[in-house]
Write a protein that holds these residues in place. Structure first.
Motif, PDB file in Angstrom:
ATOM      1  N   MET A 186       0.929  -1.452   0.347  1.00 53.41           N
ATOM      2  CA  MET A 186       0.111  -0.499  -0.033  1.00 53.41           C
ATOM      3  C   MET A 186       0.529   1.180  -0.206  1.00 53.41           C
ATOM      4  N   LEU A 187       2.070   1.413   0.568  1.00 53.98           N
ATOM      5  CA  LEU A 187       3.567   2.432   0.723  1.00 53.98           C
ATOM      6  C   LEU A 187       3.800   2.696  -0.968  1.00 53.98           C
ATOM      7  N   LEU A 188       3.477   2.272  -1.630  1.00 57.16           N
ATOM      8  CA  LEU A 188       4.375   1.833  -3.547  1.00 57.16           C
ATOM      9  C   LEU A 188       3.118   2.891  -3.871  1.00 57.16           C
ATOM     10  N   PRO A 189       3.626   3.655  -4.751  1.00 57.33           N
ATOM     11  CA  PRO A 189       3.363   4.440  -5.382  1.00 57.33           C
ATOM     12  C   PRO A 189       2.362   3.767  -6.708  1.00 57.33           C
ATOM     13  N   LYS A 190       1.019   4.123  -6.947  1.00 53.40           N
ATOM     14  CA  LYS A 190       0.407   3.637  -7.795  1.00 53.40           C
ATOM     15  C   LYS A 190       0.083   3.709  -9.018  1.00 53.40           C
ATOM     16  N   GLU A 191       0.603   2.477 -10.150  1.00 56.42           N
ATOM     17  CA  GLU A 191       0.599   3.265 -11.603  1.00 56.42           C
ATOM     18  C   GLU A 191      -0.327   3.202 -12.219  1.00 56.42           C
ATOM     19  N   GLU A 192      -0.577   3.715 -13.119  1.00 62.02           N
ATOM     20  CA  GLU A 192      -1.892   3.871 -13.554  1.00 62.02           C
ATOM     21  C   GLU A 192      -1.488   3.007 -15.085  1.00 62.02           C
ATOM     22  N   GLN A 193      -3.111   2.659 -14.859  1.00 56.24           N
ATOM     23  CA  GLN A 193      -3.511   1.356 -15.466  1.00 56.24           C
ATOM     24  C   GLN A 193      -4.203   1.766 -15.907  1.00 56.24           C
ATOM     25  N   GLU A 194      -5.038   1.070 -16.883  1.00 56.39           N
ATOM     26  CA  GLU A 194      -6.007   0.920 -18.052  1.00 56.39           C
ATOM     27  C   GLU A 194      -7.543   0.039 -16.735  1.00 56.39           C
ATOM     28  N   GLU A 195      -7.117  -0.564 -16.567  1.00 53.51           N
ATOM     29  CA  GLU A 195      -7.413  -1.275 -14.526  1.00 53.51           C
ATOM     30  C   GLU A 195      -7.683  -1.114 -13.654  1.00 53.51           C
ATOM     31  N   GLU A 196      -8.772  -0.823 -12.794  1.00 48.39           N
ATOM     32  CA  GLU A 196      -7.712  -0.682 -11.144  1.00 48.39           C
ATOM     33  C   GLU A 196      -7.834  -1.873 -10.945  1.00 48.39           C
ATOM     34  N   GLU A 197      -6.361  -1.598  -9.670  1.00 47.55           N
ATOM     35  CA  GLU A 197      -5.690  -2.505  -9.307  1.00 47.55           C
ATOM     36  C   GLU A 197      -6.250  -3.124  -7.905  1.00 47.55           C
ATOM     37  N   GLU A 198      -6.135  -4.388  -7.833  1.00 51.46           N
ATOM     38  CA  GLU A 198      -7.176  -4.898  -6.328  1.00 51.46           C
ATOM     39  C   GLU A 198      -6.488  -4.331  -4.588  1.00 51.46           C
ATOM     40  N   ASP A 199      -7.610  -3.986  -3.813  1.00 47.38           N
ATOM     41  CA  ASP A 199      -7.038  -3.615  -2.988  1.00 47.38           C
ATOM     42  C   ASP A 199      -6.835  -4.971  -2.070  1.00 47.38           C
ATOM     43  N   PRO A 200      -5.205  -4.362  -1.790  1.00 50.84           N
ATOM     44  CA  PRO A 200      -4.050  -5.488  -1.257  1.00 50.84           C
ATOM     45  C   PRO A 200      -4.942  -5.862   0.232  1.00 50.84           C
ATOM     46  N   ARG A 201      -5.756  -5.430   0.565  1.00 49.15           N
ATOM     47  CA  ARG A 201      -6.108  -5.958   2.056  1.00 49.15           C
ATOM     48  C   ARG A 201      -7.464  -6.528   1.801  1.00 49.15           C
ATOM     49  N   ALA A 202      -8.289  -6.697   0.425  1.00 41.62           N
ATOM     50  CA  ALA A 202      -9.470  -7.949   0.556  1.00 41.62           C
ATOM     51  C   ALA A 202      -9.594  -9.092   0.575  1.00 41.62           C
TER      52      ALA A 202
END
Length: 248
Positions: free
Chosen positions: A72-88
């Motif tokens: 969660m501390l890593l910078p989020k990369e801009e992607q077409e699809e939304e990344e899954e929440d690591p907490r899910a």
């Protein structure tokens, strides 16, 4: 912030996590992973003197929390699809655990309530159990007249008549024919001794009922099997003749 708790209060790492979420009054779907991880690690530091087999379960969860925190501390990369929440995945496990924990509370309440119920074996005296309230004939027959009795009788008789099939009721009684195979074989043996040579068709046509024909035919087969008679036919479709092999 120091967190001092006792290990025996919690049944496992998920139980501890659920306790921390409720204590901090945070939404289970939006876990502040950094704060909860720090509190969880503080709890682990208080377990150094506890049983290593128990501590190991909590250490595995601690590693999982640190992994989620680092992602969660890593910078989020801009992607077409939304990344899954690591907490899910962790949220799903907590929800399942919370459900089973609530179910265990329900079962425990049922057990406590059941302990308050006492069962007693029936001990009713025989004279009380066999007692029957006396019948008051005057009260029972009050209001009953011959006209009412006649009406009830006619109603019962009409129901019985309605059950009778008007067509089948005219049928006669069919009685079962008793024809013994042994008696028929004895008869044929005596007949064969007297006639020596006779017609198969003739002996069957001499029978008076269908059942007698069938039993006579079976008797002829039995006598053939034992060699007491012999059957022959000169040409196809000719009459079959029976020859006696019984010694006089």
């Amino acid at each position: 912030m120091d967190l001092k708790v006792k290990l025996q209060v919690f049944e496992g790492p998920l139980d501890l996590l659920l306790h921390l979420l409720e204590k901090n009054k945070v939404n289970i779907y939006d876990i502040p992973i950094a704060e909860i991880t720090n509190q969880y690690l503080e709890y682990i530091s208080e377990m150094k003197r506890q049983d290593l087999n128990i501590v190991s379960e909590f250490l595995v969860m601690a590693a999982t929390l640190l992994d989620i925190k680092s992602r969660m501390l890593l910078p989020k990369e801009e992607q077409e699809e939304e990344e899954e929440d690591p907490r899910a995945e962790l949220v799903q496990k907590l929800l399942e655990y919370k459900m089973y924990k609530c179910m265990s509370y329900e079962l425990k309440d049922l057990q406590v309530d059941a302990q308050k119920v006492l069962y007693k074996v029936p001990t009713i005296p025989d004279e009380v159990r066999k007692y029957e309230e006396p019948v008051n004939l005057e009260e029972l027959m009050s209001g009953i007249t011959l006209t009412k009795l006649k009406s009830i009788f006619k109603s019962v008789m009409k129901k019985r008549e309605d059950k009778i099939d008007p067509i089948r009721s005219q049928f006669g009684k069919i009685e079962k024919e008793e024809v013994s195979l042994e008696e028929r074989m004895d008869y044929l043996e005596q007949y064969a001794l007297a006639h020596k040579h006779f017609s198969f068709r003739g002996i069957l046509e001499a029978q008076s009922t269908k059942m007698e024909v069938i039993v006579t035919f079976l008797s002829i087969l039995e006598l053939m099997k034992t060699g007491k008679i012999h059957i022959s036919q000169e040409h196809i479709f000719d009459d079959i003749f029976i020859e006696s092999k019984i010694a006089a």
